[in-house]
Design a protein around this motif. Structure first.
Motif, PDB file in Angstrom:
ATOM      1  N   UNK A 572       0.828  -1.204   0.000  1.00  0.00           N
ATOM      2  CA  UNK A 572       0.000   0.000   0.000  1.00  0.00           C
ATOM      3  C   UNK A 572       0.863   1.255   0.000  1.00  0.00           C
ATOM      4  N   UNK A 573       0.278   2.339  -0.505  1.00  0.00           N
ATOM      5  CA  UNK A 573       0.980   3.622  -0.431  1.00  0.00           C
ATOM      6  C   UNK A 573       0.678   4.235   0.934  1.00  0.00           C
ATOM      7  N   UNK A 574       1.406   3.771   1.947  1.00  0.00           N
ATOM      8  CA  UNK A 574       1.272   4.298   3.292  1.00  0.00           C
ATOM      9  C   UNK A 574       2.628   4.832   3.731  1.00  0.00           C
ATOM     10  N   UNK A 575       2.606   5.917   4.462  1.00  0.00           N
ATOM     11  CA  UNK A 575       3.844   6.482   4.992  1.00  0.00           C
ATOM     12  C   UNK A 575       4.552   5.476   5.886  1.00  0.00           C
ATOM     13  N   UNK A 576       3.745   4.715   6.638  1.00  0.00           N
ATOM     14  CA  UNK A 576       4.296   3.714   7.554  1.00  0.00           C
ATOM     15  C   UNK A 576       4.215   2.342   6.888  1.00  0.00           C
ATOM     16  N   UNK A 770       9.051   8.684  -8.378  1.00  0.00           N
ATOM     17  CA  UNK A 770       8.420   7.768  -9.324  1.00  0.00           C
ATOM     18  C   UNK A 770       9.382   6.642  -9.697  1.00  0.00           C
ATOM     19  N   UNK A 771      10.620   6.977  -9.926  1.00  0.00           N
ATOM     20  CA  UNK A 771      11.612   5.967 -10.294  1.00  0.00           C
ATOM     21  C   UNK A 771      11.855   5.004  -9.130  1.00  0.00           C
ATOM     22  N   UNK A 776      10.988  -0.352  -6.622  1.00  0.00           N
ATOM     23  CA  UNK A 776      10.493  -1.162  -5.489  1.00  0.00           C
ATOM     24  C   UNK A 776       9.169  -1.849  -5.819  1.00  0.00           C
ATOM     25  N   UNK A 777       8.738  -1.700  -7.068  1.00  0.00           N
ATOM     26  CA  UNK A 777       7.524  -2.359  -7.581  1.00  0.00           C
ATOM     27  C   UNK A 777       6.265  -1.949  -6.823  1.00  0.00           C
ATOM     28  N   UNK A 778       6.231  -0.674  -6.455  1.00  0.00           N
ATOM     29  CA  UNK A 778       5.035  -0.127  -5.818  1.00  0.00           C
ATOM     30  C   UNK A 778       4.215   0.602  -6.872  1.00  0.00           C
ATOM     31  N   UNK A 779       3.261  -0.096  -7.442  1.00  0.00           N
ATOM     32  CA  UNK A 779       2.448   0.487  -8.507  1.00  0.00           C
ATOM     33  C   UNK A 779       1.631   1.663  -7.980  1.00  0.00           C
ATOM     34  N   UNK A 780       1.153   1.542  -6.771  1.00  0.00           N
ATOM     35  CA  UNK A 780       0.376   2.638  -6.194  1.00  0.00           C
ATOM     36  C   UNK A 780       1.237   3.892  -6.040  1.00  0.00           C
ATOM     37  N   UNK A 781       2.433   3.709  -5.474  1.00  0.00           N
ATOM     38  CA  UNK A 781       3.317   4.854  -5.291  1.00  0.00           C
ATOM     39  C   UNK A 781       3.684   5.496  -6.613  1.00  0.00           C
TER      40      UNK A 781
END
Length: 956
Positions: A572-576, A770-771, A776-781
Motif C-alpha cells: 500500500x501507499x502508506x507512509x508507515x 516515481x523511479x 520497489x515495484x510499488x504500482x500505487x506509489x
C-alpha cells in the motif's frame, strides 16, 4: 391476532376512571357528570340527556344553571370539557378513559383465536374494574359479566382448571343467578378431579334458581350435570406442568404445532434454556380441548420407568403392568389406540429413548423436547428453537417483572436482555431476581451482569440456573468433545470459521457438539457458540486445563488467522510500511472473494487480536494487527477496527516492556489518524514513536516516524518543519537502501515544494520518487508520483502535460484495485479536463470520485471533490450550484483545520460572487483567502492581484 402478539393498548395511560369510584376525585355531582361525559368520550352529550341522567324525572328548576356550575368545577380540575351548540363533550382520547380501554381490550380478545391472547386481554380488562360504576350500571354490568365468562373460557381452554377455581368462585358469589358462570365452575371442578364438588355446585344452583326465580336450570346446565355424573367431564388425566402465564413469543412455532392434525409427532430441539419445554407445555395446554382424553407429561431426563408412568396415567393397575419393556410398549399402544391424547415427552436425549413410546394411533399428538438434533426417526416433524428476538426478550422480562420497572429503564432492560444472550431461561432468572428485589433498579443488575467472570453466578434464582442446565449437557459428552468444548470457550470468539477450526479441531468432534446443541452451524462449515455457553466453557477450561495448554490453543488460533491474512496483504501507499516480519507461517489458500471474506471476518479478526492481547500474546497480537492494515484496514479505511486492534496490541506490548513494538504500533496509529484527517493526534503519535526509535537507535524506525511527521506538517501548512523531517527521512532511508521508504520521503518533499511554488525542484523530487517506486515495484506509489507531477504542470498552466501525467496515473491505479486512490487520480484528471474546457469528460470522473470517497468515509477526499465539483459548476455557469458545493467543502476544511484548502475554496467562492455581480461578497472571500495564503507562504500568495482581473473578464 397471532399467538404472542402484543396489545395495541400497551403503555396507554388511563387518566379518567369510572369503573368504580370516579377518578380524579371530585364532589358527588361533578363526579357523576364526568362519568356521563366519559361514557360518551369524544361525542357530544345533549344538555337535556345529561339532566335526565343526573337528576332523573324530577330535575331541580335551575338544572341548567347547576349543570353549568358543575361543568366549571370540572374545568377548574383541568379536565378538557368543552361546550358545543347542543351540549357538552369530554374532548379527550377515549383510550384515556378506563371504560373505553376495557371495551377495546374486550374487542381485541374477540378478534383472537388464541386462548392465551384472549385470557391476557380479558384479564387486563377485568383488572380495570374497582367497583360499581356511577352511571349505566346495569348495561356495564352485563358487559363485565360477558368479559368474565370469556376470560374463564380462555383459562379453561388453556388447561388452567385448578388455577381458575378461586376467582371463579368469587364471581359466582357476585353473580349468583348467572347459569353459564356456574356451569364454568362445574367444569373447572370436574377437570380438577373434584367431581363431587361439581355436582354440589349444580344442586346449589338449582336451589337458588328455584327459590329466587321459580325456574329450573337451563338445558345446557342440566346436560353438563349429566356429563359430570357419568364421569366424562373428569379430566384427571391432565398431567401437564403449570403453563407459564408470561409465555412470550414463538408465534410461528406455535402456529405450526396448533395447526397440525392428530397423529403428528414434533421434535422440538434447541440448546439448554431456549424454552423447549415451555413451548411444548404451552402448546399442550392450548390443545387440551382438541384432545379430551388427556394431556400426559413424562420427564425423560430420568428415563427409567417412562412406560410405567404412562400406563399408570392411563389408570392401568400396577398388577397389570408387565415386567418387560416390549410388553409394556404393546400394552401402552393398546391403551391409547382409540384415545385422543396430547403427550409431552420432555428431555429426550436420543431417538432410541422414545421410539417405543410413540403412539401408533392417529388420534394422539406427541411433542418431544430434546437438546439433541433429530436423526433417524421417520415421519417426525423437526421444530428447531433459537434464542428470542431482542424485543421479545425484553417483553418477557417486562411480563415477569412488571411493565413499570422496565418502561422506567428501557435501555437497562434492553442491556439485561442482551447480556442474557436473549436466552429465555436467563431472562426468566433475571426477572425472578429483580422481582424478588423491589429496591433494585434494573440498571443495577445490568451492571452486575456486565462482568463476564461473575455473570453465570448472577444467573441463579431458586431452582433455576443457567450453569446447572449446561452441566447436564456437558456431562453427557465424551472426553474428546469436552476438551474441544472447553477450548472453544476459552478461545473467546463468537464464531469459528473454517480458517480457524480446520487446523485446530476435528470436524467430527465439532459435529458432536452441534448435536448436543452446544454449538450451532451458521453457513457453510462455520460454527457459533452462544455467549452464555461460551462463558460456561471458558469457566471449565480455566478450572480443568493447564494454563500452558490453554494458551497454546489460542496461540495456534492466532497463527492460523495470521497465516490467512498475511497471504492477502498488499503493497500500500502508506507512509508507515510493514515493520514486522512474522516467521513460521503455514501458507493457506486465499479465499475466492477477498472483499466478501474480509467483510464477513472483520469483527472476528478484530476480536482475535483483542483476545491474544488479553492473554499476553503481545507479539502475535501486534503482528496480526499490522497485517490487517495492509490486507484490509488501510485499503478500505476501516478506521474503527484499525484503532481497536492497535490499541489492544499496544496495551499488551507495554505490559511486556517491548519498546520497539510499542514504537511500531504508535507509528501505525499515527498513520491511522493521518488517514482520518486527525492531524494533531497523528503528530502526537508520530512524535512519541520517533522518540522511542531514537532512544533504541533504530534508524529505520526513526526515518519512518519522520516521514509521518513530514506529511502531517505538509497538510497543516508547516512547510519548514515538513521539509526538514522529510529530507532527514530521505537521507536515513537512502543510507539504509530502503528504496520504497526513500520514495515516500521524496514524494512528500516534492509535494511540499509544489505548494511553495518551487516547481522545478518539485518535478525533480517527484520524478526521483516515481523511479524509486518503480524499482520497489510499488504500482500505487508510482501512480501517485505521476499524479503529483501532473499537479505541478496544472498549476503552471501546462495543461497538455498535466493531462498526460494525470491520465497515466489514473490508468495505473485501475490495475491495483485501490478504489480510494482511483478517486484521487480521477479528481486530478477531471480538474485538468475542466481547465481544458472538456466539461462532458470531467463530469463522470467527478461523480465516481465523490461516490467513492463517501463510501469509505474519506473526509478529505469528499471535501476535495466537492470543491472541484464547485469549480465545474462555476465553469458551467451554474453559480447557485457552485456556491452550494463550495460552501460544503469550506465547512469540511474548517472542521479539519486545513487552512490552505480553506483559502483555496474561499478564492473560488469569491469567483462565484464576482460572477453574480456581488462585489462585496467577492472582496470578503478574497481578502480572507489572501491573508491565509500570505501566512502560509504558498504559491497562491503571488497570484492574488490577478483574481479580480481574471473574474471580471470572465463576467464580461
Amino acid at each position: 391476532m397471532t399467538v404472542g402478539e402484543s396489545s395495541t393498548l400497551e403503555g396507554v395511560a388511563v387518566e379518567v376512571r369510572i369503573l368504580g369510584p370516579v377518578e380524579p376525585a371530585l364532589p358527588p355531582k361533578p363526579a357523576q357528570i364526568l362519568a356521563v361525559l366519559a361514557v360518551e368520550c369524544g361525542r357530544v352529550v345533549p344538555v337535556e340527556r345529561m339532566i335526565d341522567l343526573i337528576w332523573g324525572e324530577d330535575p331541580p328548576p335551575q338544572a341548567r344553571k347547576s349543570l353549568q356550575v358543575h361543568i366549571s368545577c370540572l374545568r377548574r380540575s383541568g379536565l378538557p370539557v368543552e361546550h358545543r351548540a347542543s351540549g357538552y363533550v369530554l374532548a379527550a382520547d377515549p383510550l384515556r378513559v378506563d371504560l373505553h380501554v376495557f371495551r377495546a381490550l374486550v374487542a381485541e380478545a374477540g378478534e383472537s383465536g388464541d386462548p392465551a391472547v384472549r385470557s391476557d386481554r380479558l384479564g387486563q380488562a377485568l383488572k380495570l374494574w374497582r367497583g360499581a360504576p356511577p352511571v349505566h350500571g346495569q348495561t356495564l354490568d352485563v358487559q363485565r359479566l360477558a368479559a368474565i365468562e370469556g376470560w374463564v373460557d380462555a383459562e379453561l381452554a388453556l388447561g388452567r382448571h385448578a388455577e381458575v377455581l378461586d376467582p371463579l368462585s368469587s364471581f359466582v358469589v357476585e353473580y349468583p343467578l348467572a347459569e353459564r358462570l356456574r356451569g364454568q365452575l362445574m367444569t373447572a371442578l370436574a377437570r380438577s378431579g373434584r367431581r363431587a364438588d361439581a355436582m354440589r355446585v349444580f344442586r346449589d344452583t338449582r336451589r337458588t334458581l328455584v327459590d329466587e326465580l321459580g325456574v329450573e336450570p337451563g338445558a345446557d346446565l342440566q346436560e353438563l350435570y349429566r356429563v359430570v355424573l357419568d364421569g366424562a367431564g373428569d379430566a384427571r388425566r391432565n398431567y401437564l406442568p403449570r403453563d407459564a402465564g408470561d409465555f412470550t413469543g414463538r408465534a410461528q412455532e406455535l402456529q405450526r404445532v396448533l395447526g397440525s392434525e392428530g397423529g403428528a409427532v414434533w421434535w422440538i430441539e434447541g440448546p439448554a434454556g431456549v424454552g423447549k419445554s415451555a413451548l411444548a407445555v404451552h402448546a399442550a395446554h392450548l390443545l387440551a380441548d382438541r384432545y379430551p382424553d388427556g394431556q400426559l407429561f413424562v420427564d425423560l431426563h430420568s428415563p427409567s420407568g417412562a412406560l410405567d408412568a404412562l400406563l399408570r396415567a392411563m389408570d392401568v393397575p400396577s398388577e397389570r403392568i408387565p415386567e418387560s419393556h416390549e410388553e409394556r410398549a404393546a400394552l401402552w399402544r393398546a391403551q391409547i389406540s382409540a384415545r385422543r391424547l396430547v403427550i409431552v415427552l420432555d428431555g429426550v436425549t436420543s431417538v432410541s429413548q422414545v421410539r417405543s413410546l410413540l403412539p401408533g394411533s392417529p388420534g394422539c399428538l406427541t411433542l418431544i423436547t430434546s437438546r439433541s438434533r433429530l436423526c433417524g426417526l421417520e415421519g417426525v416433524r423437526r421444530l428447531p428453537l433459537d434464542v428470542l428476538p431482542s424485543a421479545e426478550a425484553v417483553t418477557l422480562l417486562a411480563r415477569i417483572l412488571g411493565d413499570d420497572r422496565v418502561s422506567a429503564e428501557p435501555d437497562a432492560a434492553a442491556e439485561v436482555a442482551r447480556l442474557c444472550g436473549y436466552l429465555p431461561l436467563a431472562v426468566r432468572i433475571t426477572g425472578a431476581r429483580l422481582a424478588g428485589r423491589a429496591h433494585w433498579p434494573v440498571s443495577k443488575l445490568a451492571r452486575r451482569l456486565a462482568d463476564e467472570r461473575s455473570r453465570l453466578d448472577e444467573l441463579v434464582a431458586d431452582d433455576l440456573a443457567v450453569r446447572s442446565s449446561l452441566e447436564l449437557t456437558y456431562g453427557a459428552l465424551d472426553e474428546q468433545s469436552r476438551h474441544a468444548y472447553r477450548m472453544v470457550g476459552f478461545l473467546g470468539l463468537p464464531e469459528l470459521p473454517s480458517h480457524l477450526w480446520v487446523p485446530l479441531l476435528d470436524e467430527d468432534v465439532l459435529d458432536r457438539l452441534v448435536d448436543a446443541r452446544l454449538l450451532d452451524v451458521t453457513g457453510s462449515a462455520r460454527y457459533r457458540m452462544h455467549e452464555l455457553v461460551r462463558l460456561h466453557a471458558r469457566e471449565l477450561a480455566e478450572r480443568e486445563d493447564a494454563a500452558p495448554d490453554r494458551l497454546d490453543f489460542v496461540r495456534r488460533a492466532v497463527l492460523a488467522s495470521l497465516s490467512t491474512v498475511d497471504g492477502l496483504t498488499e503493497q500500500l501507499f502508506l507512509t508507515v510500511p510493514r515493520m514486522q516480519d512474522p516467521v513460521g507461517l503455514v501458507p493457506t489458500a486465499p479465499p475466492a472473494d477477498r472483499d466478501a471474506w474480509f467483510a464477513r471476518e472483520e469483527q472476528l479478526l478484530t476480536r482475535t487480536v483483542e483476545r491474544a492481547a488479553e492473554l499476553g500474546l503481545a507479539e502475535l497480537a501486534s503482528q496480526l494487527a499490522e497485517a490487517l492494515v495492509f490486507a484490509w484496514f488501510g485499503l478500505r479505511n476501516r478506521y474503527e477496527a484499525w484503532e481497536r486492534t492497535h490499541t489492544a496490541a499496544l496495551d499488551a506490548v507495554r505490559r511486556t516492556g517491548d519498546l520497539r513494538l510499542e514504537a511500531v504500533l504508535r507509528c501505525s496509529l499515527g498513520q491511522m489518524h493521518y488517514k482520518r484527517d486527525n492531524l494533531v493526534q497523528a503528530q502526537e503519535w508520530f512524535d512519541a514513536a520517533q522518540t522511542l526509535f531514537v532512544a533504541l537507535g533504530d534508524r529505520r524506525g526513526e526515518a519512518v516516524a519522520l516521514n509521518g511527521t513530514g506529511m502531517v506538517g505538509r497538510d497543516l501548512g508547516r512547510y519548514d518543519r515538513a521539509l526538514d523531517a522529510l529530507c532527514r527521512a530521505r537521507d536515513l532511508l537512502t543510507s539504509l537502501a530502503d528504496t520504497e521508504g526513500a520514495a515516500h520521503a521524496l514524494y512528500g518533499i516534492g509535494s511540499v515544494q509544489r505548494e511553495l511554488g518551487m516547481d522545478t525542484h518539485s518535478v525533480e523530487s517527484l520524478l526521483l520518487a516515481e523511479d524509486a517506486y518503480r524499482r520497489s515495484r510499488s504500482r500505487r506509489g508510482e501512480a501517485l508520483a505521476a499524479r503529483g507531477i501532473g499537479l505541478v504542470h496544472r498549476a503552471r498552466g501546462e495543461l497538455d502535460d498535466a493531462a498526460s501525467h494525470c491520465e497515466r496515473a489514473h490508468e495505473m491505479v485501475a490495475g491495483t484495485g485501490d478504489q480510494l486512490l482511483a478517486c484521487y487520480t480521477a479528481q486530478a484528471w477531471a480538474k485538468v479536463l475542466l481547465r481544458q474546457g472538456s466539461l462532458d469528460r470531467a463530469e463522470p470522473l467527478l461523480d465516481v470520485a465523490l461516490d467513492g470517497c463517501r463510501e469509505v468515509g474519506d473526509r478529505f477526499g469528499v471535501a476535495l471533490v466537492r470543491r472541484t465539483v464547485g469549480e465545474f459548476r462555476l465553469a458551467a455557469g451554474d453559480f447557485a450550484g457552485a456556491r452550494v458545493m463550495l460552501c460544503a467543502a469550506l465547512d469540511e476544511w474548517t472542521s479539519l483545520g486545513l487552512s490552505l484548502w480553506r483559502a483555496r475554496t474561499l478564492r473560488d467562492l469569491g469567483a462565484v460572487h464576482a460572477c453574480r455581480g456581488d462585489v462585496a461578497g467577492a472582496d470578503r472571500c478574497w481578502d480572507e483567502a489572501a491573508l491565509l495564503f500570505a501566512q502560509l507562504g504558498t504559491r497562491e500568495s503571488g497570484e492574488v492581484p490577478q483574481w479580480a482581473t481574471r473574474w471580471s473578464l470572465a463576467v464580461t
